[in-house]
Enzyme design. Sequence first.
Site, PDB file in Angstrom:
ATOM      1  N   ASP A   9       4.972  -2.173   4.937  1.00 41.63           N
ATOM      2  CA  ASP A   9       6.061  -2.201   3.953  1.00 41.63           C
ATOM      3  C   ASP A   9       7.364  -2.477   4.700  1.00 41.63           C
ATOM      4  O   ASP A   9       7.818  -1.661   5.507  1.00 41.63           O
ATOM      5  CB  ASP A   9       6.128  -0.857   3.236  1.00 41.63           C
ATOM      6  CG  ASP A   9       7.163  -0.828   2.115  1.00 41.63           C
ATOM      7  OD1 ASP A   9       7.895  -1.829   1.950  1.00 41.63           O
ATOM      8  OD2 ASP A   9       7.231   0.186   1.403  1.00 41.63           O
ATOM      9  N   ASP A 105       7.420  -7.796  -0.108  1.00 43.86           N
ATOM     10  CA  ASP A 105       7.683  -6.994   1.097  1.00 43.86           C
ATOM     11  C   ASP A 105       6.524  -6.120   1.537  1.00 43.86           C
ATOM     12  O   ASP A 105       6.657  -5.367   2.511  1.00 43.86           O
ATOM     13  CB  ASP A 105       8.926  -6.123   0.879  1.00 43.86           C
ATOM     14  CG  ASP A 105       8.819  -5.251  -0.365  1.00 43.86           C
ATOM     15  OD1 ASP A 105       7.977  -5.556  -1.233  1.00 43.86           O
ATOM     16  OD2 ASP A 105       9.570  -4.267  -0.471  1.00 43.86           O
ATOM     17  N   GLU A 106       5.386  -6.179   0.857  1.00 39.90           N
ATOM     18  CA  GLU A 106       4.269  -5.311   1.188  1.00 39.90           C
ATOM     19  C   GLU A 106       2.976  -6.103   1.308  1.00 39.90           C
ATOM     20  O   GLU A 106       2.743  -7.041   0.552  1.00 39.90           O
ATOM     21  CB  GLU A 106       4.097  -4.214   0.131  1.00 39.90           C
ATOM     22  CG  GLU A 106       5.322  -3.324  -0.059  1.00 39.90           C
ATOM     23  CD  GLU A 106       5.103  -2.259  -1.103  1.00 39.90           C
ATOM     24  OE1 GLU A 106       4.005  -1.663  -1.126  1.00 39.90           O
ATOM     25  OE2 GLU A 106       6.013  -2.024  -1.914  1.00 39.90           O
TER      26      GLU A 106
END
Length: 413
Positions: A9, A105-106
């Site tokens: 993350d 973003d992950e």
Amino acid sequence: MPRVILHSDLNNFYASVECLYNPALRDKPVAVSGSPQLRHGIVLAKNELAKRHGVKTGEPLWMAEQKCREIVFVPPHYERYLRYSKLAKEIYVSYTDQVESFGLDECWLDVTGSAKLFGTGRHIADEIRARIKEELGVTASVGVSYNKIFAKLGSDMKKPDATTVISPQTFQQSVWPLPVSDLLYVGRATTQKLARYGIRTIGDLAQSPAPFLRQILGKNGQMLWAFANGMDTSPVANITAKPLIKSVGNSTTAPRDLVSDDDIKITLWLLCESVAARLREYDFVASTAALSVRDNTLNWFERQAPLKPASANARELFGITYALFCQNRPQRPVRSLGVRATGLSVMENIQLSLLPEEQGLQRQDALERAVDSLRNRFGSHAVQRAIMLKDPSLSHIDPKNDHIIHPVGFLRS
């Protein structure tokens, strides 16, 4: 042998990227925000300094400013975030080809088969964090576990820039005391419902009878019980795999309250044309159309109706969604509208029909595809319906900026 799953993350992603492009912001509390002029004035992301002042994602800008007077608001730059998301994935694929995105973003990584080359899961996680910091200039938190749910939970437990390991032997001690809302797919409504039965922690959920959870939550109750007990067996997809799309939809917050039928029609046409164009782009037809409405007191509802026959036609979508609006007209002015197409199937070669109704639909499909071509070549406003001329402030909203695509397995609460 247990699997080794990582969840990476990127910390405060949007705000971190903005600080990279403007180093003067690095020592200031920063929030990436929507446009107050278009009434999208909420915090989309914040950096660590803003977080320490209690600024939260999704809250209005005036509230964030009350908490932190020196906060700096910056507009979003999605092309930058896409670039850094791609660069992070290039780091991930140097360890495994099983890399599954969960937003920009992950990502999940299955590194089970990489241990002989790169070391333990913790070692790989630490190496990935170091490379992200050195090569991209941002930080990441990484969870390491034997399934996707606990890996995701681990990446949330320590931030920023940390590695957290949740093992099969000790997960009860580290996971069960956490609030049930920390578990993936447990949203606000589910948290409130579980609280009514005294289920407040992940341990409470794990130790509740599975049939009871199924009774109060449906099939999701059984799924969440398995997650809480560490029984998630879902695989990490290959980096080249394309997720199945469950629905395609667009929503927008209008620059002013929608008070007349023409206001509703203009906004609905924009949304329906955008959704239909995306359906045609993916070669899908939809069997169900859904309308969501939020009034100016933020009360929200959604209604849906079947499309017969299944269609990727803006005119059909508009007809259904406008009828739904008229049947469920809110008492207050409307702040935002959304249109969603569900029940998707792949568009096969369309069989010619002698029925006038079918021939009319086929001609309409051909017309809308021609309009798609013109808009792709000359811009989204090159061809417009006459009703759009009644209010340029509404008709020049670009709903593509608010598009929603829900792939199977990627729905967030």
